[in-house]
Design a protein around this motif. Sequence first.
Motif, PDB file in Angstrom:
ATOM      1  N   LEU A  92       0.827  -1.211   0.000  1.00  0.00           N
ATOM      2  CA  LEU A  92       0.000   0.000   0.000  1.00  0.00           C
ATOM      3  C   LEU A  92       0.859   1.257   0.000  1.00  0.00           C
ATOM      4  CD1 LEU A  92      -2.705  -1.194   2.531  1.00  0.00           C
ATOM      5  CD2 LEU A  92      -3.145  -0.510   0.161  1.00  0.00           C
ATOM      6  N   CYS A  93       1.969   1.227   0.731  1.00  0.00           N
ATOM      7  CA  CYS A  93       2.881   2.373   0.769  1.00  0.00           C
ATOM      8  C   CYS A  93       3.453   2.645  -0.625  1.00  0.00           C
ATOM      9  CB  CYS A  93       4.002   2.103   1.772  1.00  0.00           C
ATOM     10  SG  CYS A  93       5.273   3.384   1.836  1.00  0.00           S
ATOM     11  N   VAL A  94       3.941   1.597  -1.278  1.00  0.00           N
ATOM     12  CA  VAL A  94       4.548   1.755  -2.608  1.00  0.00           C
ATOM     13  C   VAL A  94       3.517   2.229  -3.628  1.00  0.00           C
ATOM     14  CG1 VAL A  94       5.642   0.512  -4.514  1.00  0.00           C
ATOM     15  CG2 VAL A  94       6.368   0.070  -2.156  1.00  0.00           C
ATOM     16  N   LEU A  95       2.324   1.644  -3.602  1.00  0.00           N
ATOM     17  CA  LEU A  95       1.284   2.033  -4.557  1.00  0.00           C
ATOM     18  C   LEU A  95       0.844   3.481  -4.346  1.00  0.00           C
ATOM     19  CD1 LEU A  95      -0.934  -1.176  -4.664  1.00  0.00           C
ATOM     20  CD2 LEU A  95       0.555  -0.297  -6.466  1.00  0.00           C
ATOM     21  N   THR A  96       0.810   3.915  -3.097  1.00  0.00           N
ATOM     22  CA  THR A  96       0.437   5.300  -2.817  1.00  0.00           C
ATOM     23  C   THR A  96       1.486   6.257  -3.375  1.00  0.00           C
ATOM     24  OG1 THR A  96      -0.766   4.655  -0.825  1.00  0.00           O
ATOM     25  CG2 THR A  96      -0.081   6.961  -0.994  1.00  0.00           C
ATOM     26  N   ILE A  97       2.766   5.930  -3.174  1.00  0.00           N
ATOM     27  CA  ILE A  97       3.835   6.783  -3.684  1.00  0.00           C
ATOM     28  C   ILE A  97       3.776   6.868  -5.207  1.00  0.00           C
ATOM     29  CG2 ILE A  97       6.344   6.954  -3.958  1.00  0.00           C
ATOM     30  CD1 ILE A  97       6.601   5.727  -1.139  1.00  0.00           C
ATOM     31  N   ARG A  98       3.444   5.738  -5.848  1.00  0.00           N
ATOM     32  CA  ARG A  98       3.394   5.698  -7.311  1.00  0.00           C
ATOM     33  C   ARG A  98       2.028   6.094  -7.867  1.00  0.00           C
ATOM     34  NH1 ARG A  98       6.806   0.237  -9.035  1.00  0.00           N
ATOM     35  NH2 ARG A  98       8.801   0.868  -8.097  1.00  0.00           N
ATOM     36  N   GLN A  99       1.115   6.513  -6.958  1.00  0.00           N
ATOM     37  CA  GLN A  99      -0.230   6.949  -7.340  1.00  0.00           C
ATOM     38  C   GLN A  99      -0.979   5.848  -8.102  1.00  0.00           C
ATOM     39  OE1 GLN A  99       0.318  10.687  -9.409  1.00  0.00           O
ATOM     40  NE2 GLN A  99       0.491  11.808  -7.483  1.00  0.00           N
ATOM     41  N   GLY A 100      -0.824   4.613  -7.604  1.00  0.00           N
ATOM     42  CA  GLY A 100      -1.486   3.486  -8.241  1.00  0.00           C
ATOM     43  C   GLY A 100      -2.640   2.920  -7.431  1.00  0.00           C
ATOM     44  N   MET A 101      -3.095   3.664  -6.420  1.00  0.00           N
ATOM     45  CA  MET A 101      -4.160   3.163  -5.564  1.00  0.00           C
ATOM     46  C   MET A 101      -5.501   3.238  -6.274  1.00  0.00           C
ATOM     47  SD  MET A 101      -4.398   1.806  -2.594  1.00  0.00           S
ATOM     48  CE  MET A 101      -2.980   2.437  -1.706  1.00  0.00           C
ATOM     49  N   THR A 102      -6.222   2.142  -6.263  1.00  0.00           N
ATOM     50  CA  THR A 102      -7.551   2.089  -6.864  1.00  0.00           C
ATOM     51  C   THR A 102      -8.494   1.335  -5.939  1.00  0.00           C
ATOM     52  OG1 THR A 102      -7.171  -0.008  -8.019  1.00  0.00           O
ATOM     53  CG2 THR A 102      -6.534   2.026  -9.181  1.00  0.00           C
ATOM     54  N   ARG A 103      -9.756   1.401  -6.250  1.00  0.00           N
ATOM     55  CA  ARG A 103     -10.782   0.662  -5.510  1.00  0.00           C
ATOM     56  C   ARG A 103     -10.500  -0.835  -5.559  1.00  0.00           C
ATOM     57  NH1 ARG A 103     -15.559  -1.508  -7.813  1.00  0.00           N
ATOM     58  NH2 ARG A 103     -17.344  -1.724  -6.359  1.00  0.00           N
ATOM     59  N   GLU A 104     -10.114  -1.340  -6.719  1.00  0.00           N
ATOM     60  CA  GLU A 104      -9.865  -2.770  -6.882  1.00  0.00           C
ATOM     61  C   GLU A 104      -8.641  -3.227  -6.078  1.00  0.00           C
ATOM     62  OE1 GLU A 104     -12.649  -1.368  -9.611  1.00  0.00           O
ATOM     63  OE2 GLU A 104     -10.568  -0.661  -9.377  1.00  0.00           O
ATOM     64  N   VAL A 105      -7.609  -2.394  -6.026  1.00  0.00           N
ATOM     65  CA  VAL A 105      -6.421  -2.727  -5.241  1.00  0.00           C
ATOM     66  C   VAL A 105      -6.780  -2.845  -3.760  1.00  0.00           C
ATOM     67  CG1 VAL A 105      -4.235  -1.795  -4.384  1.00  0.00           C
ATOM     68  CG2 VAL A 105      -4.710  -1.801  -6.837  1.00  0.00           C
ATOM     69  N   ALA A 168       1.287   7.577   2.541  1.00  0.00           N
ATOM     70  CA  ALA A 168       2.420   6.664   2.392  1.00  0.00           C
ATOM     71  C   ALA A 168       3.117   6.424   3.725  1.00  0.00           C
ATOM     72  CB  ALA A 168       3.408   7.213   1.363  1.00  0.00           C
ATOM     73  N   GLN A 169       3.316   7.510   4.503  1.00  0.00           N
ATOM     74  CA  GLN A 169       3.941   7.365   5.822  1.00  0.00           C
ATOM     75  C   GLN A 169       3.086   6.507   6.744  1.00  0.00           C
ATOM     76  OE1 GLN A 169       3.606  10.114   3.995  1.00  0.00           O
ATOM     77  NE2 GLN A 169       4.996  11.763   4.626  1.00  0.00           N
ATOM     78  N   THR A 170       1.770   6.639   6.617  1.00  0.00           N
ATOM     79  CA  THR A 170       0.854   5.864   7.446  1.00  0.00           C
ATOM     80  C   THR A 170       1.008   4.373   7.169  1.00  0.00           C
ATOM     81  OG1 THR A 170      -0.693   7.716   7.238  1.00  0.00           O
ATOM     82  CG2 THR A 170      -1.540   5.690   8.190  1.00  0.00           C
ATOM     83  N   TYR A 171       1.030   3.992   5.913  1.00  0.00           N
ATOM     84  CA  TYR A 171       1.175   2.585   5.551  1.00  0.00           C
ATOM     85  C   TYR A 171       2.555   2.049   5.943  1.00  0.00           C
ATOM     86  CZ  TYR A 171      -3.097   3.156   2.801  1.00  0.00           C
ATOM     87  OH  TYR A 171      -4.398   3.394   2.417  1.00  0.00           O
ATOM     88  N   ALA A 172       3.589   2.865   5.829  1.00  0.00           N
ATOM     89  CA  ALA A 172       4.942   2.429   6.197  1.00  0.00           C
ATOM     90  C   ALA A 172       5.024   2.138   7.695  1.00  0.00           C
ATOM     91  CB  ALA A 172       5.962   3.494   5.805  1.00  0.00           C
TER      92      ALA A 172
END
Length: 405
Positions: A92-105, A168-172
Amino acid sequence: MKTDSLFHHRPFQAYWLSRIFTAAGFQILAVATAWQMYSITGSALDLGLVGLLEFAPRVLFLLQIGMVADRYDRRLITAATKGAQALAGLILCVLTIRQGMTREVLFALAFLLGTARAFEMPSMQALLPNIVPAALLPSAIAAAASAMQAATIVAPALGGFLFAIGPAQTYALSALMMLIACILMFVLPKPPPAEQLASKGLDHLLAGFRYIRDHKDILGAISLDLFAVLLGGATALLPIFASEILKTGPWGLGLLRSAPAVGAITVSVLLAYFPLQRQVGKKMFVAVFLFGVATIIFGLSSSIWLSLLALVLLGAADMVSMVVRGALVQLETPDHMRGRVSAVNGLFIGASNQLGEFESGLTAHWFGPQVAVVLGGVGTVLVAGLWIKWFPNLWHRDGMSRKDD
């Protein structure tokens, strides 16, 4: 070993600390994912679907969960599940940094987290009787629960504030806490070798269901919790209450998620030093009734302070019920059956929590969040009354163990 000496016992210290880091990591993750899901979709139904996906593995893998907990080293099982949850936080941290977060993820990771927690719970519960004497088990359950609630007081609020700074910090942070919890499992002593199970077939796997069916007090206690929390749970709707009804931001959501733990930790500390010894059945039913009343108050409230007070009462009542149920299950189940019985108990708890979140999301989608919560609270009160009629021996039960009655 006296109650206060539990915390001078190194294995219990490690167990207790692991519960703190696990609960904190999960609560931070739950706040972040709930707020992010609602920000992406604005849908109460999607919030409920997250709960459904977290619950689904408890049903899909139910038979395997109990068998694994009774056949293999429970320390390694819990360590692996905590490691999987750390991995989910990192993804989740990596996807947030890369702006890849979606409903399906978020849906997919909810299923991953649900799978890890489904295998974690029975093994973690079954470890405790191997660490402390049976006479201290109710106090140990309350003390272990206090660890979870202490984390639940601080972690959601911390998660809410951190999320306002950056998700991102939250997920890390969540991933780091889960990793620490994983490492602490290796401090525990190796449990006694598992008994060789006579059967590997369906008959063996269903033994947990039969055991609960044949022990009416256990059946009544865990089914009471199932239906009470299934109807009365409002956790999934907290982002809606924080955003639209109480008019707060992520920090308000964090406070709302922390509030039940304030009541719960207060009660758990009291029960650790002054364990329930008499009229435990009546006390459990009264606690469930108060849980329903507190849910109704929360649903009707439009004040942040009244809402927080209602959630504090809700958490305090739920802790009494949880300690009684947990002690009954562990004290009346032989060690070689604890994994399978705890797996079924985990199914009931998962149904009441995650499936309850789906029920809350669905009814909120139909009737609105406040009506859904109030109806759920009324349902909880009615369930408590019906269970007194259907399980009279549980209502009249005096001690945690039959030999104490």
